[in-house]
Motif scaffolding. Structure first.
Motif, PDB file in Angstrom:
ATOM      1  N   VAL A  50     -10.870   5.924  -0.025  1.00 30.45           N
ATOM      2  CA  VAL A  50     -11.205   5.477   1.081  1.00 30.45           C
ATOM      3  C   VAL A  50     -10.665   4.158   1.270  1.00 30.45           C
ATOM      4  CG1 VAL A  50     -13.511   4.765   2.562  1.00 30.45           C
ATOM      5  CG2 VAL A  50     -13.601   6.843   0.648  1.00 30.45           C
ATOM      6  N   LEU A  51      -9.810   4.197   2.217  1.00 27.56           N
ATOM      7  CA  LEU A  51      -8.845   2.944   2.451  1.00 27.56           C
ATOM      8  C   LEU A  51      -9.621   2.152   3.657  1.00 27.56           C
ATOM      9  CD1 LEU A  51      -6.299   1.323   1.713  1.00 27.56           C
ATOM     10  CD2 LEU A  51      -5.040   2.619   3.524  1.00 27.56           C
ATOM     11  N   ALA A  52      -9.675   0.724   3.236  1.00 26.23           N
ATOM     12  CA  ALA A  52     -10.162  -0.217   4.125  1.00 26.23           C
ATOM     13  C   ALA A  52      -9.020  -0.768   4.755  1.00 26.23           C
ATOM     14  CB  ALA A  52     -10.968  -1.214   3.495  1.00 26.23           C
ATOM     15  N   VAL A  53      -9.084  -0.860   6.034  1.00 26.99           N
ATOM     16  CA  VAL A  53      -7.981  -1.431   7.269  1.00 26.99           C
ATOM     17  C   VAL A  53      -8.699  -2.287   8.021  1.00 26.99           C
ATOM     18  CG1 VAL A  53      -7.920   0.382   8.382  1.00 26.99           C
ATOM     19  CG2 VAL A  53      -5.978  -1.253   8.273  1.00 26.99           C
ATOM     20  N   PRO A  54      -8.029  -3.701   8.114  1.00 25.21           N
ATOM     21  CA  PRO A  54      -8.709  -4.658   9.138  1.00 25.21           C
ATOM     22  C   PRO A  54      -8.739  -3.840  10.659  1.00 25.21           C
ATOM     23  CG  PRO A  54      -7.137  -5.588   7.842  1.00 25.21           C
ATOM     24  CD  PRO A  54      -7.064  -4.387   7.454  1.00 25.21           C
ATOM     25  N   GLY A  55      -9.651  -3.867  11.346  1.00 26.95           N
ATOM     26  CA  GLY A  55      -9.910  -3.297  12.728  1.00 26.95           C
ATOM     27  C   GLY A  55      -9.275  -4.208  13.620  1.00 26.95           C
ATOM     28  N   ASN A  56      -8.651  -5.052  13.419  1.00 29.43           N
ATOM     29  CA  ASN A  56      -7.838  -5.740  14.541  1.00 29.43           C
ATOM     30  C   ASN A  56      -6.536  -5.989  14.178  1.00 29.43           C
ATOM     31  OD1 ASN A  56      -8.229  -7.662  12.402  1.00 29.43           O
ATOM     32  ND2 ASN A  56      -8.382  -9.636  13.400  1.00 29.43           N
ATOM     33  N   ASN A  57      -6.099  -5.321  13.075  1.00 25.03           N
ATOM     34  CA  ASN A  57      -4.532  -5.156  13.006  1.00 25.03           C
ATOM     35  C   ASN A  57      -3.788  -3.887  13.291  1.00 25.03           C
ATOM     36  OD1 ASN A  57      -1.992  -5.171  11.382  1.00 25.03           O
ATOM     37  ND2 ASN A  57      -2.712  -6.794  10.141  1.00 25.03           N
ATOM     38  N   TRP A  58      -3.260  -3.833  14.191  1.00 27.79           N
ATOM     39  CA  TRP A  58      -2.549  -2.334  14.969  1.00 27.79           C
ATOM     40  C   TRP A  58      -1.571  -1.861  13.881  1.00 27.79           C
ATOM     41  CZ3 TRP A  58      -4.440   0.861  18.204  1.00 27.79           C
ATOM     42  CH2 TRP A  58      -3.741   1.773  18.504  1.00 27.79           C
ATOM     43  N   ARG A  59      -0.818  -2.652  13.579  1.00 25.91           N
ATOM     44  CA  ARG A  59       0.277  -2.287  12.459  1.00 25.91           C
ATOM     45  C   ARG A  59      -0.324  -1.596  11.317  1.00 25.91           C
ATOM     46  NH1 ARG A  59       3.046  -4.041   8.353  1.00 25.91           N
ATOM     47  NH2 ARG A  59       1.784  -6.051   8.215  1.00 25.91           N
ATOM     48  N   MET A  60      -1.049  -2.302  10.749  1.00 28.00           N
ATOM     49  CA  MET A  60      -1.848  -1.922   9.284  1.00 28.00           C
ATOM     50  C   MET A  60      -2.774  -0.575   9.727  1.00 28.00           C
ATOM     51  SD  MET A  60      -2.909  -5.251   7.467  1.00 28.00           S
ATOM     52  CE  MET A  60      -3.762  -4.327   6.009  1.00 28.00           C
ATOM     53  N   ILE A  61      -3.162  -0.417  10.704  1.00 20.77           N
ATOM     54  CA  ILE A  61      -4.043   0.832  11.310  1.00 20.77           C
ATOM     55  C   ILE A  61      -3.154   1.904  11.403  1.00 20.77           C
ATOM     56  CG2 ILE A  61      -5.488   1.909  12.888  1.00 20.77           C
ATOM     57  CD1 ILE A  61      -6.958  -0.945  13.584  1.00 20.77           C
ATOM     58  N   GLU A  62      -1.917   1.644  12.006  1.00 14.09           N
ATOM     59  CA  GLU A  62      -1.034   2.706  12.100  1.00 14.09           C
ATOM     60  C   GLU A  62      -0.404   3.240  10.628  1.00 14.09           C
ATOM     61  OE1 GLU A  62       1.330   2.582  16.210  1.00 14.09           O
ATOM     62  OE2 GLU A  62       1.634   0.784  14.906  1.00 14.09           O
ATOM     63  N   LYS A  63      -0.331   2.364   9.716  1.00 12.76           N
ATOM     64  CA  LYS A  63       0.122   2.911   8.369  1.00 12.76           C
ATOM     65  C   LYS A  63      -0.834   3.541   7.739  1.00 12.76           C
ATOM     66  CE  LYS A  63       2.798  -0.305   6.151  1.00 12.76           C
ATOM     67  NZ  LYS A  63       3.277  -1.475   5.415  1.00 12.76           N
ATOM     68  N   ALA A  64      -2.237   3.091   7.928  1.00 16.42           N
ATOM     69  CA  ALA A  64      -3.232   3.449   6.935  1.00 16.42           C
ATOM     70  C   ALA A  64      -3.414   4.987   7.567  1.00 16.42           C
ATOM     71  CB  ALA A  64      -4.553   2.652   7.430  1.00 16.42           C
ATOM     72  N   ILE A  65      -3.491   5.090   8.830  1.00 16.78           N
ATOM     73  CA  ILE A  65      -3.741   6.749   9.211  1.00 16.78           C
ATOM     74  C   ILE A  65      -2.453   7.565   8.533  1.00 16.78           C
ATOM     75  CG2 ILE A  65      -3.870   8.175  11.183  1.00 16.78           C
ATOM     76  CD1 ILE A  65      -4.982   5.926  12.652  1.00 16.78           C
ATOM     77  N   ALA A  66      -1.362   7.274   8.338  1.00 19.07           N
ATOM     78  CA  ALA A  66      -0.189   7.950   7.729  1.00 19.07           C
ATOM     79  C   ALA A  66      -0.365   8.056   6.275  1.00 19.07           C
ATOM     80  CB  ALA A  66       1.126   7.176   8.260  1.00 19.07           C
ATOM     81  N   SER A  67      -1.347   7.312   5.654  1.00 18.88           N
ATOM     82  CA  SER A  67      -1.206   7.473   4.268  1.00 18.88           C
ATOM     83  C   SER A  67      -2.151   8.408   3.812  1.00 18.88           C
ATOM     84  CB  SER A  67      -2.069   6.142   3.855  1.00 18.88           C
ATOM     85  OG  SER A  67      -3.425   6.326   3.746  1.00 18.88           O
ATOM     86  N   ASP A  68      -1.977   8.528   2.575  1.00 20.13           N
ATOM     87  CA  ASP A  68      -2.564   9.875   1.820  1.00 20.13           C
ATOM     88  C   ASP A  68      -4.069   9.453   1.540  1.00 20.13           C
ATOM     89  OD1 ASP A  68      -0.351  11.301   1.656  1.00 20.13           O
ATOM     90  OD2 ASP A  68       0.516  10.493  -0.200  1.00 20.13           O
ATOM     91  N   ALA A  69      -4.524   8.553   1.950  1.00 17.64           N
ATOM     92  CA  ALA A  69      -6.032   8.632   1.711  1.00 17.64           C
ATOM     93  C   ALA A  69      -6.685   9.626   2.200  1.00 17.64           C
ATOM     94  CB  ALA A  69      -6.377   7.210   2.318  1.00 17.64           C
ATOM     95  N   ASP A  70      -7.910  10.108   1.729  1.00 14.92           N
ATOM     96  CA  ASP A  70      -8.654  10.971   2.441  1.00 14.92           C
ATOM     97  C   ASP A  70      -9.345  10.412   3.566  1.00 14.92           C
ATOM     98  OD1 ASP A  70      -8.149  13.114   0.372  1.00 14.92           O
ATOM     99  OD2 ASP A  70      -9.640  12.456  -1.004  1.00 14.92           O
ATOM    100  N   VAL A  71      -9.813   9.146   3.467  1.00 14.05           N
ATOM    101  CA  VAL A  71     -10.589   8.579   4.484  1.00 14.05           C
ATOM    102  C   VAL A  71     -10.093   7.206   4.720  1.00 14.05           C
ATOM    103  CG1 VAL A  71     -12.691   7.828   5.434  1.00 14.05           C
ATOM    104  CG2 VAL A  71     -12.488  10.202   4.089  1.00 14.05           C
ATOM    105  N   ILE A  72      -9.677   6.779   5.882  1.00 15.00           N
ATOM    106  CA  ILE A  72      -9.695   5.407   6.239  1.00 15.00           C
ATOM    107  C   ILE A  72     -10.955   4.769   7.037  1.00 15.00           C
ATOM    108  CG2 ILE A  72      -7.065   5.771   6.226  1.00 15.00           C
ATOM    109  CD1 ILE A  72      -7.066   4.628   9.241  1.00 15.00           C
ATOM    110  N   PHE A  73     -11.092   3.567   6.968  1.00 20.87           N
ATOM    111  CA  PHE A  73     -12.137   3.141   8.171  1.00 20.87           C
ATOM    112  C   PHE A  73     -11.459   1.713   8.543  1.00 20.87           C
ATOM    113  CE2 PHE A  73     -13.576   1.221   3.999  1.00 20.87           C
ATOM    114  CZ  PHE A  73     -14.091  -0.194   4.512  1.00 20.87           C
ATOM    115  N   LEU A  74     -11.751   1.491   9.729  1.00 23.58           N
ATOM    116  CA  LEU A  74     -11.474   0.224  10.524  1.00 23.58           C
ATOM    117  C   LEU A  74     -12.730  -0.613  10.442  1.00 23.58           C
ATOM    118  CD1 LEU A  74     -10.115   2.186  13.663  1.00 23.58           C
ATOM    119  CD2 LEU A  74      -9.022   1.694  11.748  1.00 23.58           C
TER     120      LEU A  74
END
Length: 304
Positions: free
Chosen positions: A7-31
């Protein structure tokens, strides 16, 4: 069976990191709108979360975000603004610092009203974080406080602060662990595990803060998997592969589980009761453990 190993945590206000996180191999990411976003950026962060939930292609990943704690002035607006704007895309909300079943009831009631007002026909789920002494004492009642709950999450950092346990970094071992004759967090982690299993929900371990220490991350993940946890939070993409591996059955485990199930099925067809494989007796509990291994392997795409 939902797989939620990493479960990958990603800052909800960082668009670039969100895009990279969604493309990752994590089963789940959360904003994350809580710890990862400064107080004066939280309002704008909600807009970024809404945009990410509605505009980005999440593939097979569930859409999840974390609200701020109920004792802050941000919580209710996190729920109202994001769910009203993106509730039809949202799967789950993570609720931090849950101390009582009444905390769950508040979010549940608010969601019920928003869903009715917006005509949403799918119930949004909740994952609740247990991070305080009060939350640990009430975790069995919390786990059954709403049918929305899909997981209990252990929060090691805030729990350590809550009980005044000295710790240098979240999830890592230090001189205080060396001074204690055992695992300092065994009680709280197993308490959450039992509450989650009794309620029929997942139980997820918190993060390992030192993302430059892959061996430490692996040790931490293996400990929680040994206890029976379903997965672990990651704070950096480099931790995902480690966590996915640890929380997946090994080839040997899959092969053994397959042999057990096949042998049991054959014995059942032939009218035999007790069976043995390689000198080990196989009983009903063995079958349940083997089936659990195979269910996890299928959910992770390791077997058909």
């Amino acid at each position: 069976m939902a797989v939620q190993r990493s479960v990958l945590a990603v800052p909800g206000n960082n668009w670039r990191m969100i895009e990279k996180a969604i493309a990752s191999d994590a089963d789940v990411i959360f904003l994350d709108l809580e710890d990862a976003v400064a107080p004066d950026a939280k309002a704008a962060g909600r807009e970024t979360v809404i945009r990410a939930l509605t505009e980005l292609d999440w593939g097979r990943k569930p859409r999840v975000f974390r609200i701020n704690a109920l004792d802050t002035p941000f919580c209710y607006r996190d729920v109202i603004e994001v769910v009203e704007a993106a509730g039809d895309r949202l799967h789950r909300i993570i609720v931090p610092k849950v101390n009582r079943p009444e905390d769950v009831a508040f979010v549940d009631t608010l969601l019920t009203q928003i869903e009715a007002n917006c005509g949403l026909d799918r119930m949004i789920g909740l994952e609740v974080q247990i991070e305080t002494a009060e939350g640990v004492l009430n975790c069995a009642e919390i786990a059954t406080a709403s049918p929305r709950i899909t997981a209990l999450i252990y929060g090691p950092g805030d729990y350590s602060a809550s009980v005044r346990m000295p710790s240098t970094a979240i999830g890592t071992l230090d001189e205080w662990d060396a001074a204690y004759p055992g695992h300092r967090y065994q009680y709280v982690m197993h308490h959450l595990l039992v509450a989650a299993r009794a309620a029929g929900v997942l139980v997820i371990d918190g993060p390992y803060a030192d993302f430059r220490d892959p061996d430490g991350c692996r040790r931490s993940a293996m400990l929680s998997r040994a206890m029976g946890y379903d997965g672990k939070w990651c704070i950096h993409p480099n931790q995902i592969a480690i966590v996915n591996e640890v929380f997946s059955p090994t080839p040997d485990e899959i092969a053994w589980a397959t042999r057990v199930v096949e042998a049991y099925d054959a014995a059942t067809r032939e009218g035999r009761g007790a069976i043995a494989i390689d000198g080990r007796m196989i009983d009903a509990a063995s079958i349940r453990m083997a089936q659990t291994t195979l269910d996890l392997a299928r959910a992770a795409g390791m077997v058909e």
